[in-house]
Each structure stands twice: as C-alpha cells, then as structure tokens.
Design a protein around this motif. Structure first.
Motif, PDB file in Angstrom:
ATOM      1  N   GLU A  79      13.112   4.586  12.148  1.00 22.63           N
ATOM      2  CA  GLU A  79      12.391   4.944  10.927  1.00 22.63           C
ATOM      3  C   GLU A  79      11.054   5.590  11.247  1.00 22.63           C
ATOM      4  O   GLU A  79      10.662   6.577  10.637  1.00 22.63           O
ATOM      5  N   LEU A  80      10.375   5.005  12.237  1.00 26.62           N
ATOM      6  CA  LEU A  80       9.083   5.548  12.636  1.00 26.62           C
ATOM      7  C   LEU A  80       9.266   6.961  13.201  1.00 26.62           C
ATOM      8  O   LEU A  80       8.530   7.882  12.866  1.00 26.62           O
ATOM      9  N   ARG A  81      10.291   7.099  14.054  1.00 20.16           N
ATOM     10  CA  ARG A  81      10.519   8.423  14.641  1.00 20.16           C
ATOM     11  C   ARG A  81      10.802   9.459  13.568  1.00 20.16           C
ATOM     12  O   ARG A  81      10.367  10.596  13.655  1.00 20.16           O
ATOM     13  N   ARG A  82      11.551   9.072  12.545  1.00 18.79           N
ATOM     14  CA  ARG A  82      11.811  10.023  11.464  1.00 18.79           C
ATOM     15  C   ARG A  82      10.526  10.375  10.717  1.00 18.79           C
ATOM     16  O   ARG A  82      10.269  11.531  10.404  1.00 18.79           O
ATOM     17  N   ALA A  83       9.741   9.345  10.438  1.00 18.84           N
ATOM     18  CA  ALA A  83       8.546   9.567   9.627  1.00 18.84           C
ATOM     19  C   ALA A  83       7.529  10.429  10.364  1.00 18.84           C
ATOM     20  O   ALA A  83       6.905  11.308   9.781  1.00 18.84           O
ATOM     21  N   GLY A 140       4.006   8.713   0.991  1.00 24.11           N
ATOM     22  CA  GLY A 140       4.437   7.519   0.295  1.00 24.11           C
ATOM     23  C   GLY A 140       5.007   6.423   1.178  1.00 24.11           C
ATOM     24  O   GLY A 140       5.469   5.406   0.690  1.00 24.11           O
ATOM     25  N   ARG A 141       5.000   6.621   2.499  1.00 25.58           N
ATOM     26  CA  ARG A 141       5.515   5.580   3.377  1.00 25.58           C
ATOM     27  C   ARG A 141       4.413   5.100   4.325  1.00 25.58           C
ATOM     28  O   ARG A 141       3.674   5.908   4.870  1.00 25.58           O
ATOM     29  N   PRO A 142       4.307   3.771   4.491  1.00 27.51           N
ATOM     30  CA  PRO A 142       3.263   3.239   5.371  1.00 27.51           C
ATOM     31  C   PRO A 142       3.626   3.469   6.839  1.00 27.51           C
ATOM     32  O   PRO A 142       4.477   2.768   7.401  1.00 27.51           O
ATOM     33  N   LEU A 143       3.011   4.447   7.457  1.00 29.86           N
ATOM     34  CA  LEU A 143       3.375   4.917   8.800  1.00 29.86           C
ATOM     35  C   LEU A 143       3.377   3.788   9.832  1.00 29.86           C
ATOM     36  O   LEU A 143       4.260   3.698  10.677  1.00 29.86           O
ATOM     37  N   VAL A 192      -0.384  14.051   0.421  1.00 30.78           N
ATOM     38  CA  VAL A 192       0.597  13.891   1.494  1.00 30.78           C
ATOM     39  C   VAL A 192       0.176  12.807   2.488  1.00 30.78           C
ATOM     40  O   VAL A 192       1.007  12.178   3.122  1.00 30.78           O
ATOM     41  N   LEU A 193      -1.108  12.607   2.611  1.00 34.12           N
ATOM     42  CA  LEU A 193      -1.593  11.651   3.605  1.00 34.12           C
ATOM     43  C   LEU A 193      -2.745  10.873   2.973  1.00 34.12           C
ATOM     44  O   LEU A 193      -3.690  11.474   2.459  1.00 34.12           O
ATOM     45  N   ARG A 194      -2.611   9.550   2.972  1.00 32.42           N
ATOM     46  CA  ARG A 194      -3.693   8.751   2.430  1.00 32.42           C
ATOM     47  C   ARG A 194      -4.064   7.690   3.463  1.00 32.42           C
ATOM     48  O   ARG A 194      -3.213   6.919   3.923  1.00 32.42           O
ATOM     49  N   VAL A 195      -5.300   7.671   3.823  1.00 35.65           N
ATOM     50  CA  VAL A 195      -5.785   6.749   4.851  1.00 35.65           C
ATOM     51  C   VAL A 195      -6.672   5.715   4.186  1.00 35.65           C
ATOM     52  O   VAL A 195      -7.609   6.081   3.473  1.00 35.65           O
ATOM     53  N   THR A 196      -6.331   4.439   4.372  1.00 32.38           N
ATOM     54  CA  THR A 196      -7.133   3.407   3.725  1.00 32.38           C
ATOM     55  C   THR A 196      -7.726   2.468   4.755  1.00 32.38           C
ATOM     56  O   THR A 196      -6.980   1.835   5.510  1.00 32.38           O
TER      57      THR A 196
END
Lengths: 308, 324, 323, 299
Positions: free
Chosen positions: B87-91, B77-80, B5-9
């Motif tokens: 879009e940011l507020r939704r994510a 799957g979305r780059p926060l 669910v969350l991937r930090v790179t």
C-alpha cells in the motif's frame, strides 16, 4: 582529554574479554578432550596428570564459570604450567627481555625507515617513488622467514659480519640482523601508508593556504603536510606491532634467540600446549595494551578525535 | 479553489543523538518541529530557509523517505505514514522526490535508459513489458533528452542533463506531486534557467504540483505561488508569493530579503544591516520564539513565550509576537 | 583608467594537463578598488586567481605565457624566494571553503601566529598576541579564548572570518577572495561581504573578488571582468555591465537570473554547453552558443577598447545589448 | 532568445572520456600487470593439474622416492636435486603448489564471503547489527594475527587444507569486512539508493542492483594482495609445525625439513623458497596493479 582517555580505556575492556574468550573457547571448549588437544594428538598423558589438569581447568564446571575462573587466574598472573612442570609465567620472566629488545629494535627500524621511505617516495615521486614501491612489493612478496634464511646464510655464514645465532654478542650486535628481518614484516605497510597519506596531505586544500601564507617549502612540508599525514601512520604503527609479535616466533626460532617467540617455536614440536597458549595469550595482552597507548597518542595528535 | 493534494499536519522529526560505545542518547536534534502545510493541485509551494532549518528532512518525510516522529502527511486523502508494504509503495508513487545533487542521484553503473526504466521494472503494472522501452523514450523526450542519451552513463552527461534524467525517472510513475529539494543549487546560472523552465513547462503540461525547496530566494520567487519560510524546524511565515515577497511580516523573512544580494548595482548602499549571528544548533534551540536571539526587534516575551500564529492577510500567516 | 593599477594580469595562459584552462586572460585592479572576476564553473576564474598566488605549479599545472604585474613587478618572472616573501605581506588570498582551507590539527591562533613569525620574525608570544588582535579585527567574539580552538569548533561563518583574518593579518595591498561566501547561508554571506567591504575601506586594500553570483557582483564590485572559457570577454564598471552588457555571454548570463518582472515567463537560457578546452580552437569560444554568430566568429575576436577602461572581445559587440 | 529549453540539452557536447571506465585498458598496458597475471595463472594451473608440469624433466611422481639419493644435489633429469627422502625435488615442489594455492583460494573465498555478508549487513542495516559486528571485528583486530592462528591451530587435532584455511579466515576477514562496510555505508547513503527506494524498489533489488555492484570494487581490488599474504602465512604456519602436516606435500614442510640441512644441502631450501616467493610476489603484484588501476590517488 580526560573523558577521551576514559572512553578509550572502557572501550578496551570488551576487546580484552573477547580475545581471551576466543582463546578460551578454542583451547578448552572445542569438542573433544581439551587436555588431549593441549597435548597434541600423539602425546600419551597419564590418567593422574589428566585428572590434575581437569581439576586445574575446572572442566567439571559450567562453561561460563570455567571462563570466569580462567579469566581470574589470567588477571592474577596465572598463565598455566608447561608439561615440563615449569609455570609459564616463569618462562616468560626468563625470556621477555630478549623479545623486548628484538621487538623494540625492529619496531624502531620499521617506524623510522618506513616513514622516511614513505615521505621520500611521496615528495620526490619519479624514480624514488618507483624504487620504494618496488622494494615494498618485494618485501611483501618474499615471505620473511625466507628472508631470514637468506640473511643468515649471506651475512652470517658467507660474509661472517654479524652473529646469526643466539644472544651471546648482546645488544645491539646480536639483534641487528634479526631486528632488520623482523622489521621487514611491517615495513612495507608503514612505508606505503605513509606514502599515500603524504600524497593525500600534499593535495589537501589547507596546504595551498600554507603556501599562500608565504611559508618556506620546508615549513609547509613538515608543519602542514607531514605532521598531518603521520596521524594515520601512528595507528598503523600500533597495528604493525601485531606483525612483529607474530614474526618473533619465526625470527627468534630461526636466529636462535631465546625469547618468548622462541619458546613457542620450540614448544610446538614438543606439543607443549600450555606454553603456546600461555605465551600466546601474553602476547595478545601486550598487543592490546600497546594499541591502547597508540589510541591515546592518536587523541593527542588529532584534536578532532579528542574534542569530538 | 482546486483540491488539496498534500496536507501536512504538525509534522515532527526528532533525531536522537547517540554517543559513545553504549550509544547513549545525549540529546535530540529537532530537525522538523511541528510543520503544517497544504499543497493544492497544480500549485507550487516554495519552501525557503537556511541550512539546518529542516527543509531537506521535511522533503524526505513528504516523500516517505523518512518516517516522522509524529504528525501526518496526508497524500490525496490517504495518511502516507500509516501505510505499510504494498500500500505504501503504491501511495508513494504519487509523490516523487527530485534530488539536489544530480550526479549523486543516478547509479553510476546504470545507463540513462536503465535508470528511467527502473520504475517500470519494479512496478510491473505501470506498463506492459513490451511498451516500457517506448515509454522510456517518451519520457526522455519529454525532459529534452534525445535517443542518443539513452545509452550513456551518468558521468558522460553534464549536470543539467543528469538532472533531466532524475526528473524523467520521477515522472515515470505519473506522480501528482514533485518535491524538489534544491534541484538547481548545484548548477550554473545558465543551466539553472534551463531546469527552471523545464519544471515550469512540465507543471503546465502534466498538471503537477510542486513543493520547491531552496535557499535561493530568487528562484523560489520565480516559480512559487505560495511560499513558506522555515527557521529551526518551524514555518515562521507562509503566504502567497506576492505577500511574502512584497509584505514580509516576520523579522526573519525581512532579514532574508535584506541579505539576498540583488543583481542591480543601483540598489547598493540602501541595504539594512545584516542579521547578526548564525542559526543556533537544532540540538538546543532557544526557548520562546526560536528566532529571538538574532531578532532586531525582540522583546522580553519573545524569549519565554512561543509566538502565536497570526493571520495578517488572507492566507498569509506569521508566527511572531509583533505581527498583526 | 584614472587610478594606477596595483595588479595587472595580461595574456595569461595556463594549462592543467592537456586542458588550456586559461587562454589569454587579462585585467587590471586599481589600488583600493574591487574587481569582480565573474564566470561559471570551468571559466578559469579560480585557476587565474591561484596562478596569481603561485599555487598552480608543475606537475599539476603550467603557466605557458603571460605576465602578472604586482606593483609593476612580474610575479611569474620572479625567483620563488622573492615571490614567497610577497605572499601574505603584499598579496593574500581568502579561500572558498574555510573548513578545508585551515589545517585541522593546528589551533587557529597558531595558524595566524605563523604568519607573524615567518614574515615579521616575532617571538611565539608576540605572534600569539598579534593573532588574537587580528581575530578581534574580524569581529570574532572572545578572540583571546577562541584562538586556542581548532577549525572544526567554529561555525561556518566564524571559520570564514578566520580565513579573512589570515588574509588581512599582514596588511597586504591586494586580497584575492575566491568565492568567499559560496559555502555560506545568505544571512551569513551578508555579514562576511560587509566585513570584507569594511576592512577594504579601512585598510585601503584592493580586492579581487572571484564569484559566479551576479548579486554579489552588484553588491560589491567597482569593476567587473567576465570570464568565459579561460578568457576575459568583457571588462567594465559594474554599473555599465548591468545596464548594458557588450558581450553576448554577459548579456545571456544577466538574462538567466530570475527577476520579479520575469515571473511567469521563461528564463533566457544559453543553449549548448561550455566548450571542451582540451581541443584547440581558433575561433571565438562562445560562437556555438551565441545568437549573434557571424562568419567572422571563426577567428578569435580581438579585445575592442570601448574607452573609459571598458573592453569587449566580440566582433558584433555593437549589436549586443541594444535590445 | 528564450527559446528552446528542450532542444538545447540534446545539442550538448558529446560525452567526455570515462573517468573510471578506462581502468581495464590502463591495466592491460602495464607490464607489471601482465607479468603478475602470467605468474598467477601459471601457479593456478600448476595447482590444478600438477601432473602436467611435474613430468617435464622425466621424473614426474613426487612419491617415487629412493632413500639412497637422499638430499643429493641437482643432476640431469632432476634439475632441483632430491629431498631428504630421496624424492625428486622438482616434482615435490610442483605438487607443493597445490596445497598452498588451495588453502589460499579457500581462505580468500571464505574471507570474501564473510566480508561481503557481514560488511553489507553492518553498512546497510546499521543499528545493532553494525554495533555487534563492529565489536566482533574489534576482538579479532585485537590479536596479533599469526599468534592467534598459532594458538588455535596447535589445539586442533585435525589439520588439513580446510581447517588451516578456516583458521586463516577467522583472523583474516576483519580488514576486508571493514573495507566492505565502509564502502556499503557510502553507497547506502547515496541519493541513487534513496531514489531507487523512492520509485518502489524493495530491499533485495536495492542491494543487488544498486548497493553491491557499487561497493564491491574496493574489496575485489584487495583479493590479489590477500591471496599472496595468505600463501605466505600458510607456509609460515606449516613451517612452524602448526599448519599442514606430512604426508601433505607443501612448501612449508619442505622448508622446515630443509632448515637442518641448509649448510650441506642448500638446494633443499633454495627451490621451495623460490617457488614460494615467486608465487606470493605474483599475487601481490597483481593486487598492486589492480589497486593502481582503480585507485586514482596512486597515479
């Protein structure tokens, strides 16, 4: 300490530029004829005088250039010329000692009495506290030129104890009453800030440490409470000089003391604009310099500021 | 294995330090300096570290409260941090932050109900107007607060109750991930246990994934499936809970375990000597392995060469020259 | 109890405003030993410590009853001047937050030297040397140079060492440490606890350790006094309390700590909240949250002496901890 | 025993009394507050409808003057006597309330608007806005206020309530803006503001619902004191001849005239001073009472 001093001095420069620019804008660049503005609405100025003034103030040049030239003149000691023809610097030279003595007297009274009252109110609480709060409210509430009048009538005219007009009696006699009245303009603030600051100081955790160290009550009070609490008061003492300088116009006017404030006081009804603006600018510069010194002193007292 | 669910790179956050009237940049505070993590659905990832290790900054970047200097947070799957505006507020609804200080995270002038209702008011699509009050009641019930609490103000609540309100507010948005930044550190032990139990129950009931940040090894060990240990802005060791607790491979992790006082007097005495010194300032971190000045095992290379990341066991990675 | 106590607190009652913060606290501390005063926030442990030091004073707070015997002399009955002379020389204190406990505008060397000047009558220079010496004892590197620094120039751990230096400078018989490591990171906490332990052993000082952390208790304490709602509800050796608590509150506290074998299970919680201490109450203060509650709990339980210096304030103590 | 996490929280004790919420009830019990509020209300009423007060003793028109009665002491129907122009002093003093209060209200409102706008801008947006506003404030703090006001006012050709108020605002806003900035800064950094952003609230909502309501208090508390000080400054400026001018009816003008007559006609000085002092004091006391009620340190 070195970098700190340098930093404070550098920070004072934009303020100096800003204050002089505000004065300059108001006096010479507001819409309308600045010459007429300086002279006041009812004054008739001969065209030749007006032309001379126009050239003197470089009103034909662009604004920035005008300001630059004005500033250069200012730093070179040129504060303009009275409509009576006397240079303002000359007037200042003749009258500053009176203001220095009055201001100094008032400042010392304000600092000593203000701090003492504030400390007593905070430490003693109860009746002493209530009395100081009541007294400072009264002093804040009654405009001090009203106080000046009352003092003059009661002490000077009715009781005849102290001189109420002029400086013939010399320092300190002639300066006691006006000094006291002038001190009132900043004393309530000093006393109140001292009081809150000492109250905060008494509640500070490190005071418990001092008590736990087994120090005597006086050592705790003076070394760990009052010393720390006076740091913010020092900065207020600098700011309070502003109240005093403004107050000199009223107090010197009412008590007939021929100082800088008195010159402004008498120049206003005569619409002698250059005197008001010139001496006013001078007072601003004095205020800025004193506050710079106070800032530096602040650094000495508080290592957190000095050492960053 | 469940989905990520969350991937930090390679997440980096540098704060320029400015000084003086001209606000010159006099240094860079490397709060987070290259962190990569992964969180799977329904999982709890514990993040452990001492003050100044960057764990709070990490939490704020994971929840889009702070923008990274570089690197990316990939949320479902979305780059926060590439998203903007609506879009940011939704994510960011999908990932919510639970704060450390339960009294500071509630507006003192808003009632409990108003605080929990706010997410619905700013996101009108969440629930139709007529249903919002009912949803607020349900959420309060879910976190163990009765209708009697709805009209109260934060100062009328206990610390534990305030933390419950904060959790209810976050849940209003139906997030998939909760990032908990030391959520129980400010609470007494007995209240701490209530909140820990609540979080565990919510995870089971709602299928939430947690990033649980703490300086307290005990609470993390209780909750976490996997654990990441941070030191000076980097993850020095990460792995399954039983590996990081039972077979710690990084000297810093070992030192943390040794330093944590265990609630058993019988274990007294056989403790190792505590680690020397304190974490250096993230303004000027040591070169090579940033832990080398305090490391009891440091060698010459540690001072010059950054340690490689070594996989010492499946899913158990360590950044240390001596590992493996 | 085999050793003679240096510090005995009995039946202490303290009010802050209208709140009865301490309600009959009592415990004793043996020479050279460590007693942990364990409790959650609002239990009155810190107020008890500050009362012993004489830091609770009108108008903020008032001691309404009780005695605090230091070497057999009642501190509370003593004239202030005599009591002052005992502070730091015989009994001293380490505070929780060293940053606020140190005067920000005086150098740390000056603040330590002040002790030697006030109590030993040393000259400025002698006191300064003595201060540097003490800073060395708490293992502050480059002590002579650092003595001229101000508190904000020290790291958290170093600052707490300065706090300890202040407490040990005059070699008191009793040190009260009020949550001395709560503000610190775990690796620094370990250093500070070790330092306190070492100093205590070297100097033979008795330590009253105020804490909410059961780990710290297990690590440091010989004996424990558990406080709840201003009263000591259980007193025993550390090993005894951890092995078998004899008060429902101690039992519940121990159950609430996460431990390896509890993973994946719910932690024990204490339902409800601590009582409102501004409302008088004749019964046991813990009864509303207690699972052993019986009718007798409407009366405040006496202290049951279980022998060997162990005591508990619970009517149902025999049932507690038998699970 | 490890049973009900959820039930337990609801069973927790009822709320403790509000720490800050009792301020109003504390305020209402203070006699100082009641007196101050009464004086402030009375003076505001006098400023709004002077004709309702001026006629109490028969003569109600401040412009109905008779030079024959110039500077005569109080008599029946004219409790304050007459001024130099021979006008009824009581009604002139009552009408004088208007200009003082109007200037004070205008000036304080102006200062509040600037303080709230600039203070919020500096405290909330930080960065360059903060830097610029900070430097501008430094400049105005660099003036001894009265001196600055004298210098600027004496160059203005139009001096009425609005221009005098404008100059008072010019030198009076920085302290209020500084308080506002500090308070906005604290609130903007709070976690509940972060939390509101986290649930999707936009800047407008964050400012209006969270930041402003929680940061306006300290500034609001200063308004009483500020009104008092503004009235005092206005009368001093007018007294010096750089404030309002005749034909405006104002205490400053009256006091200035009285200066020359104070040995022969002290009532000219006494009554305007009394009104001025009572009014300023009323507002200062009001400010004190507000501050005491809301600032826990003073208790």
């Amino acid at each position: 300490m070195g970098p700190y001093v340098l930093r404070r001095v550098l920070m004072a420069i934009p303020v100096l530029l800003g204050t002089t620019f505000v004065i300059y804008l108001a006096v010479y660049a507001l819409p309308g004829d600045p010459i007429q503005a300086l002279a006041g609405p009812n004054q008739v100025i001969s065209p030749s005088v007006a032309q001379a003034l126009r050239e003197r103030f470089h009103l034909d040049q662009p604004l920035v250039v005008q300001y630059g030239l004005y500033l250069r003149g200012l730093l070179g000691g040129d504060l303009g010329t009275s409509f009576t023809g006397r240079p303002v610097t000359e007037i200042i030279a003749a009258s500053w000692p009176v203001t220095a003595q009055l201001g100094g007297t008032a400042w010392i009274i304000m600092a000593v009495a203000g701090v003492a009252l504030g400390v007593v109110a905070a430490v003693r609480r109860g009746a002493a506290d209530a009395a100081v709060l009541f007294g400072t409210t009264l002093a804040l509430g009654v405009p001090f030129f009203v106080v000046a009048y009352v003092t003059q009538i009661v002490f000077g005219v009715q009781l005849g104890w102290l001189p109420v007009s002029g400086v013939e009696a010399g320092w300190p006699l002639a300066y006691i009453l006006p000094g006291l009245v002038l001190a009132l303009s900043g004393l309530p603030q000093v006393a109140r800030l001292t009081r809150t600051s000492v109250l905060d100081g008494l509640a500070a955790d490190h005071v418990e440490t001092a008590v736990a160290k087994g120090l005597t009550g006086t050592a705790v009070l003076f070394r760990h409470v009052v010393r720390n609490s006076l740091i913010p008061v020092v900065s207020l003492l600098g700011v309070s000089l502003g109240y005093l300088l403004g107050g000199t116009v009223l107090v010197e006017g009412i008590f007939n003391l021929p100082g800088l404030g008195y010159q402004i006081y008498t120049a206003i009804p005569q619409h002698d604009g250059p005197v008001v603006v010139g001496i006013g600018t001078m007072l601003v510069l004095v205020f800025l310099s004193v506050n710079l010194l106070v800032d530096l002193l602040y650094g000495v007292l508080d290592p957190r500021i000095r050492l960053g | 294995m469940s989905r990520t669910v969350l991937r930090v790179t390679d997440l980096v956050k540098h704060f320029p330090m400015r000084k003086g009237p001209l606000r010159r940049t006099v240094g860079v505070l490397k709060a987070v300096d290259g962190v990569s993590l992964e969180l799977r659905a329904g999982e709890t990832l514990g993040v452990v570290g001492e003050s100044g290790c960057g764990k709070s900054t990490l939490a704020r970047m994971l929840t889009a409260h702070e923008r990274p200097t570089s690197g990316e947070v990939d949320l479902l799957g979305r780059p926060l941090h590439k998203l903007r505006g609506a879009e940011l507020r939704r994510a960011r609804r999908r990932v919510q932050l639970i704060f450390q200080d339960p009294s500071g995270s509630l507006n003192p002038r808003m009632t409990v109900a108003a605080s929990v209702r706010e997410p619905f008011d700013v996101n009108p699509d969440l629930a139709p107007r007529g249903e919002r009050d009912r949803r607020v009641r349900e959420l309060l019930e879910l976190v163990g607060l009765g209708p009697g609490h709805a009209g109260r103000y934060p100062h009328q609540l206990s610390g534990g109750q305030r933390q419950r309100v904060g959790i209810a507010r976050a849940l209003a948005l139906r997030p998939e991930v909760l990032v908990c930044d030391e959520p129980v550190s400010a609470l007494d032990v007995s209240v701490q246990a209530q909140i820990v139990n609540l979080l565990e129950r919510l995870r089971a009931e709602l299928g939430l994934a947690y990033v649980f940040i703490a300086h307290d090894l005990g609470v993390v060990s209780h909750l976490a499936d996997r654990v990441a240990v941070m030191y000076l802005g980097r993850v020095v060791e990460t792995g399954p809970q039983e590996r990081v607790y039972g077979h710690a491979a990084h000297p810093y992790t070992q030192a943390l375990h040794a330093a944590a006082p265990l609630p058993d007097p019988a274990l007294r005495g056989d403790r190792e000597a505590p680690l020397e010194g304190e974490p250096p300032s993230p303004l000027d971190p040591p070169g090579g392995c940033s832990f080398h000045p305090r490391c009891p095992l440091a060698r010459d290379t540690c001072a010059t060469v950054p340690p490689p990341q070594v996989e010492v066991a499946p899913g158990h990675q360590v950044s240390c020259h001596l590992a493996g | 109890m085999p050793e003679s106590p240096v510090l005995t607190v009995s039946d202490l009652h303290v009010r802050l405003g209208s709140t009865h913060v301490v309600n009959g606290a009592g415990f004793s501390l043996a020479a050279g030993r460590t007693l942990a005063l364990l409790g959650e926030s609002g239990s009155g442990k810190s107020v008890t410590a500050r009362t012993i030091m004489g830091l609770i004073r009108p108008p903020h707070g008032r001691v309404t009853a009780g005695t605090v015997l230091l070497h057999g002399q009642d501190l509370l009955a003593m004239p202030e001047e005599r009591r002052r002379a005992l502070r730091s020389t015989t009994i001293s204190m380490v505070f929780q937050d060293a940053l606020s406990a140190l005067n920000p505008v005086l150098s740390v060397g000056y603040q330590i030297a002040e002790l030697f000047r006030a109590h030993r009558g040393m000259s400025r220079a002698e006191a300064r040397r003595a201060a540097v010496d003490v800073l060395g004892q708490v293992r502050i590197p480059a002590a002579a140079r650092r003595a001229g620094d101000y508190p904000h120039q020290f790291s958290g751990g170093m600052r707490q060492r300065v706090g300890i230096a202040l407490a040990i400078a005059l070699r008191p018989d009793v040190i009260i440490a009020d949550e001395p490591t709560t503000a610190l990171d775990v690796t620094v906490q370990a250093q500070i606890l070790r330092l306190l332990g070492d100093i205590q052993r070297e100097h033979g000082t008795a330590l009253l350790l105020i804490t909410h952390d059961m780990g710290v208790v297990a690590d440091m304490a010989d004996r424990v006094a558990v406080m709840y709602a201003g009263r000591v509800v259980e007193q025993a050796t550390a090993a005894e309390v951890f092995a078998r608590p004899r008060h429902p509150y101690s039992e519940a506290l121990l159950g609430a700590i996460p431990r390896p074998h509890l993973r994946g299970r719910e932690l024990a919680v204490i339902s409800g909240a601590p009582p409102d201490l501004s409302v008088p109450d004749e019964g046991c203060r813990f009864r509303t949250r207690c699972r052993y509650r019986i009718e007798d709990c409407e009366r405040n339980p006496p202290e049951h002496d279980l022998g060997g210096g162990r005591s508990t304030a619970c009517h149902e103590w025999e049932k507690v901890g038998s699970a | 025993m490890a049973s009900s996490t959820l039930v337990s929280a609801s069973a927790e004790i009822p709320p403790t009394p509000l720490p800050g919420g009792g301020a109003w009830s504390r305020l209402r019990r203070r006699p100082g507050f009641l007196i101050a509020a009464f004086v402030a209300a009375l003076m505001s009423a006098m400023a709004a409808v002077p004709q309702a007060f001026a006629g109490w003793f028969g003569a109600g028109d401040p412009r109905a003057c008779d030079l024959v009665r110039s500077a005569q002491p109080p008599t029946a129907g004219h409790p304050f006597g007459f001024d130099v122009q021979g006008c009824d002093l009581y009604s002139t003093v009552v009408y004088g309330t208007r200009s003082s209060v109007v200037v004070a209200v205008l000036a304080t409102a102006g200062m509040l608007v600037i303080a709230v706008v600039l203070g919020s801008l500096a405290g909330y947006h930080r960065g360059w806005a903060d830097a610029v506003i900070g430097r501008v404030m430094d400049v105005f703090f660099g003036f001894p206020a009265l001196v600055g006001m004298i210098v600027i006012l004496q160059t203005l050709s139009v001096r009425n309530e609005v221009t005098v108020a404008a100059v008072l605002v010019l030198f009076g806003w920085p302290p209020l803006a500084r308080v506002m900035r500090g308070s906005v800064l604290a609130v903007a950094g709070s976690e509940y503001v972060a939390a509101a952003r986290g649930v999707g609230a936009r800047t407008g909502r964050v400012l209006l619902r969270h930041v402003l309501p929680n940061s306006f208090g300290p500034v609001a508390v200063l308004t009483g004191l500020n009104i008092g000080l503004v009235i005092s400054s206005e009368s001093a400026l007018t007294f010096l001849g750089v404030g309002l001018r005749t034909p405006a009816i104002s205490w400053g003008v009256q006091l200035n005239t009285a200066q020359q007559y104070f040995t022969t006609a002290p009532h000219l000085l006494i009554f305007p001073s009394l009104f001025l002092s009572v009014t300023v004091l009323g507002f200062v006391l009001l400010g004190d009472a507000l501050r005491d009620a809301f600032d826990p340190r003073t208790r």
